[in-house]
Design an enzyme around this catalytic site. Structure first.
Site, PDB file in Angstrom:
ATOM      1  N   PHE A   1       2.837  -9.646  -5.102  1.00  0.00           N
ATOM      2  CA  PHE A   1       1.978  -8.460  -5.167  1.00  0.00           C
ATOM      3  C   PHE A   1       0.506  -8.812  -5.388  1.00  0.00           C
ATOM      4  O   PHE A   1      -0.300  -7.928  -5.643  1.00  0.00           O
ATOM      5  CB  PHE A   1       2.454  -7.531  -6.290  1.00  0.00           C
ATOM      6  CG  PHE A   1       3.864  -7.041  -6.096  1.00  0.00           C
ATOM      7  CD1 PHE A   1       4.128  -5.969  -5.253  1.00  0.00           C
ATOM      8  CD2 PHE A   1       4.934  -7.671  -6.719  1.00  0.00           C
ATOM      9  CE1 PHE A   1       5.437  -5.521  -5.043  1.00  0.00           C
ATOM     10  CE2 PHE A   1       6.236  -7.232  -6.529  1.00  0.00           C
ATOM     11  CZ  PHE A   1       6.495  -6.154  -5.685  1.00  0.00           C
TER      12      PHE A   1
ATOM     13  N   ASN B   1       3.396  -1.216  -1.087  1.00  0.00           N
ATOM     14  CA  ASN B   1       2.233  -1.251  -0.188  1.00  0.00           C
ATOM     15  C   ASN B   1       2.064   0.073   0.557  1.00  0.00           C
ATOM     16  O   ASN B   1       0.944   0.551   0.749  1.00  0.00           O
ATOM     17  CB  ASN B   1       2.359  -2.402   0.810  1.00  0.00           C
ATOM     18  CG  ASN B   1       1.785  -3.689   0.235  1.00  0.00           C
ATOM     19  OD1 ASN B   1       1.340  -3.715  -0.903  1.00  0.00           O
ATOM     20  ND2 ASN B   1       1.796  -4.756   1.018  1.00  0.00           N
TER      21      ASN B   1
ATOM     22  N   CYS C   1      -2.041  -7.076   5.001  1.00  0.00           N
ATOM     23  CA  CYS C   1      -0.810  -6.508   4.430  1.00  0.00           C
ATOM     24  C   CYS C   1      -0.591  -5.029   4.726  1.00  0.00           C
ATOM     25  O   CYS C   1       0.407  -4.675   5.355  1.00  0.00           O
ATOM     26  CB  CYS C   1      -0.794  -6.747   2.924  1.00  0.00           C
ATOM     27  SG  CYS C   1      -0.625  -8.496   2.513  1.00  0.00           S
TER      28      CYS C   1
HETATM   29  P1  NAD Z   1      -1.266 -17.019   5.684  1.00  0.00           P
HETATM   30  O1  NAD Z   1      -1.180 -16.735   7.129  1.00  0.00           O
HETATM   31  O2  NAD Z   1      -2.588 -17.081   5.006  1.00  0.00           O
HETATM   32  O3  NAD Z   1      -0.533 -18.409   5.382  1.00  0.00           O
HETATM   33  C1  NAD Z   1       0.677 -18.781   5.941  1.00  0.00           C
HETATM   34  C2  NAD Z   1       0.739 -20.309   5.956  1.00  0.00           C
HETATM   35  O4  NAD Z   1       2.052 -20.702   6.335  1.00  0.00           O
HETATM   36  C3  NAD Z   1      -0.202 -20.963   6.958  1.00  0.00           C
HETATM   37  O5  NAD Z   1      -0.985 -21.933   6.298  1.00  0.00           O
HETATM   38  C4  NAD Z   1       0.726 -21.578   8.004  1.00  0.00           C
HETATM   39  O6  NAD Z   1       0.198 -22.763   8.583  1.00  0.00           O
HETATM   40  C5  NAD Z   1       1.943 -21.853   7.181  1.00  0.00           C
HETATM   41  N1  NAD Z   1       3.190 -21.992   7.953  1.00  0.00           N
HETATM   42  C6  NAD Z   1       3.616 -21.242   8.992  1.00  0.00           C
HETATM   43  N2  NAD Z   1       4.841 -21.650   9.404  1.00  0.00           N
HETATM   44  C7  NAD Z   1       5.184 -22.681   8.591  1.00  0.00           C
HETATM   45  C8  NAD Z   1       6.337 -23.516   8.505  1.00  0.00           C
HETATM   46  N3  NAD Z   1       7.370 -23.351   9.302  1.00  0.00           N
HETATM   47  N4  NAD Z   1       6.357 -24.480   7.565  1.00  0.00           N
HETATM   48  C9  NAD Z   1       5.307 -24.661   6.726  1.00  0.00           C
HETATM   49  N5  NAD Z   1       4.203 -23.893   6.758  1.00  0.00           N
HETATM   50  C10 NAD Z   1       4.133 -22.909   7.674  1.00  0.00           C
HETATM   51  O7  NAD Z   1      -0.324 -15.937   4.980  1.00  0.00           O
HETATM   52  P2  NAD Z   1      -0.524 -15.237   3.546  1.00  0.00           P
HETATM   53  O8  NAD Z   1      -1.632 -14.267   3.595  1.00  0.00           O
HETATM   54  O9  NAD Z   1      -0.502 -16.279   2.495  1.00  0.00           O
HETATM   55  O10 NAD Z   1       0.832 -14.377   3.480  1.00  0.00           O
HETATM   56  C11 NAD Z   1       2.086 -15.005   3.364  1.00  0.00           C
HETATM   57  C12 NAD Z   1       3.135 -13.922   3.144  1.00  0.00           C
HETATM   58  O11 NAD Z   1       2.883 -13.232   1.900  1.00  0.00           O
HETATM   59  C13 NAD Z   1       3.150 -12.835   4.212  1.00  0.00           C
HETATM   60  O12 NAD Z   1       4.462 -12.392   4.399  1.00  0.00           O
HETATM   61  C14 NAD Z   1       2.318 -11.715   3.598  1.00  0.00           C
HETATM   62  O13 NAD Z   1       2.656 -10.445   4.097  1.00  0.00           O
HETATM   63  C15 NAD Z   1       2.698 -11.838   2.138  1.00  0.00           C
HETATM   64  N6  NAD Z   1       1.684 -11.381   1.193  1.00  0.00           N
HETATM   65  C16 NAD Z   1       0.375 -11.615   1.437  1.00  0.00           C
HETATM   66  C17 NAD Z   1      -0.578 -11.204   0.513  1.00  0.00           C
HETATM   67  C18 NAD Z   1      -2.041 -11.425   0.759  1.00  0.00           C
HETATM   68  O14 NAD Z   1      -2.849 -10.808   0.074  1.00  0.00           O
HETATM   69  N7  NAD Z   1      -2.424 -12.274   1.695  1.00  0.00           N
HETATM   70  C19 NAD Z   1      -0.178 -10.541  -0.658  1.00  0.00           C
HETATM   71  C20 NAD Z   1       1.181 -10.346  -0.889  1.00  0.00           C
HETATM   72  C21 NAD Z   1       2.107 -10.761   0.038  1.00  0.00           C
END
Ligand code: NAD
Length: 446
Positions: free
Chosen positions: A153, A209, A261
């Site tokens: 979150f 969300n 998100c």
């Molecule tokens: P992001 O796109 O910033 O990061 C994802 C990372 O995963 C990238 O660095 C990518 O290279 C890596 N990746 C992709 N496939 C991979 C694999 N097979 N093995 C290893 N690494 C791999 O994403 P994020 O913003 O950190 O979000 C991640 C998840 O968390 C999403 O589901 C998002 O909805 C959720 N989320 C995001 C937030 C936010 O504020 N960004 C908040 C809560 C939840």
């Protein structure tokens, strides 16, 4: 001290891994992006997130936080494997699970001992079962594992604080012992920990969300009505927010929500509902209202400037919200599209998001500060409410613009101040200056 692997070093994975290391655990962060890992090993962050750099460097220094592209190296001896990969929109409103699938397969192929796989990515209801079946399909037959859902979150811009002081931790699993073991990682944070089943945990994230997005669209609908009827939405929100049943958060009228998100999660929830035979009546309206907020700014510009053909419009702010460099689904990107389609030239400045916006747009004149962006502009649109914009020398801005028209898409400024400086000021549903000012004074006096 536990040994934890985190797959994915984006906003969530990097902050989660770093926080666990800071709590004294041994953490290895794995990413398939070699460039990202190479930079992280040098202590260079791939994202802008206040306070994170310092904690990363500190924990790298103690040896508790390491980065690798190798699953063998990263997963070796891990008691917990967190999946924190992206789940972007698949182009049709659903969640693209390819990163989750490939992470689950890589885990299965590398696994050599009992482990708890914890999913932190936001995933459609039922994905916990999918991860279980992928691992079962590809793992060595004698290896045991459990899957726990642990939705995240945190908010970009305050990710470190949110990770270390969460409002709650949600855990879901069909294996209660596994969920309780994961709970052990969080006990020192002294926050409520809710243990439930997998599907319910996954739904709590989407419902949260969607509710926050609904509050934003609600106040934006009220703003649109206020504008017609001459009421001040900032005062309306203030008056509503004092009610304990309502509270003040997420009641800021403006250009609507963006980010990686809210839009994708509301769309994915709608998609899940439809696929399950349930028409998502309210959520569709939430998204429609949000789309119309971008048009609100264009309509105000057209009212004042007529045709936008050949006009220079300055955007202050590109990030989807302050204190981040993230421009995914940002209002600024929609405005750039709409302005360019109308023939306007766009100049823009953001304290942190110029590089990310540069990769997502074309033909934008990115400037080194807010004054340079405003220079020669027919109008300035405040898109992201960075503190820096609050503290600008607006009298100086007035001397560099072609026309002192300021569209305040986040109600950052006081109408009276801007009007006194000689700006044509348009906020979102702000009442005539004198009335709004006296209302605020009354509230403060009481
Ligand atoms: P992001 O796109 O910033 O990061 C994802 C990372 O995963 C990238 O660095 C990518 O290279 C890596 N990746 C992709 N496939 C991979 C694999 N097979 N093995 C290893 N690494 C791999 O994403 P994020 O913003 O950190 O979000 C991640 C998840 O968390 C999403 O589901 C998002 O909805 C959720 N989320 C995001 C937030 C936010 O504020 N960004 C908040 C809560 C939840």
């Amino acid at each position: 001290m536990k040994t934890i692997a985190v797959i994915g070093t984006g906003y969530v994975g990097l902050t989660t891994g770093t926080s666990f290391a800071d709590m004294g655990n041994q953490v290895r962060c794995i990413d398939i992006d070699e460039g990202k890992i190479a930079r992280l090993r040098e202590g260079i962050l791939p994202i802008y997130e206040p306070g994170l750099q310092e904690v990363v460097v500190r924990n790298m220094g103690t040896g508790r936080l390491r980065f690798t592209t190798s699953f063998e190296e990263g997963l070796q001896g891990a008691q917990f494997i967190f999946i924190a990969v992206g789940t972007p929109d698949d182009g049709s409103g659903g969640a693209d699970l390819s990163q989750v699938r490939s992470a689950a397969k890589a885990i299965a192929e590398t696994l050599d001992g009992p482990v708890i796989v914890v999913n932190k990515s936001t995933v459609p209801i039922g994905t916990g079962d999918l991860v279980t079946s992928i691992i079962n399909e590809h793992k060595r037959s004698d290896v045991t594992f459990s899957v726990v859902s642990n939705p995240e979150f945190l908010r970009e811009g305050s990710a470190v604080v949110d990770c270390m002081a969460p409002d709650r931790v949600v855990l879901g699993s069909s294996d209660r012992d596994a969920a309780e073991t994961v709970a052990g990682l969080y006990v020192s944070l002294r926050c409520p920990i809710l243990i439930t089943d997998l599907r319910t945990a996954e739904m709590i994230k989407y419902a949260s969300n969607a509710f926050l997005a609904t509050r934003i669209s609600f106040i934006n609908e009220i703003a649109a009505i206020c504008e017609r009827l001459g009421a001040d939405v900032k005062e309306v929100a203030l008056g509503m927010g004092y009610d304990k049943r309502i509270g003040p958060a997420f009641l800021e009228a403006g250009l609507g929500f963006g980010g990686s998100c809210f839009p994708k999660d509301v769309n994915a929830l709608m998609r899940m509902a439809r696929d399950a035979g349930q028409h998502p009546q309210l959520l569709g309206a939430v998204m429609d209202i949000n789309r119309d907020r971008r048009r609100w700014a264009i309509d105000r510009l057209r009212e004042r400037l007529g045709s936008l053909e050949g006009k220079r419009i300055a955007l202050w702010g590109l990030a989807f919200k302050p204190n981040t460099d993230d421009v995914r689904e940002a209002a600024a990107l929609d405005l750039i599209d709409l302005l360019q389609a109308a023939g306007a030239g766009v100049a823009a400045y953001d304290p942190a998001a110029t590089e990310t916006a540069g990769a997502a747009t074309e033909n934008v004149d990115f400037c080194s500060d807010a004054y340079a962006a405003a220079k020669g502009a027919d109008a300035v649109v405040l898109v992201t409410e960075w503190n820096e914009f609050k503290n600008l020398d607006l009298a100086r801005v007035k001397t560099v613009v072609r026309r002192p028209l300021l569209i305040d898409g986040r109600n950052l400024y006081e109408p009276a101040t801007l009007t006194e400086l000689g700006f044509e000021y348009i906020g979102v549903a702000r009442a005539p200056v004198s009335l709004a000012e006296s209302a605020v004074e009354m509230v403060l006096r009481d």
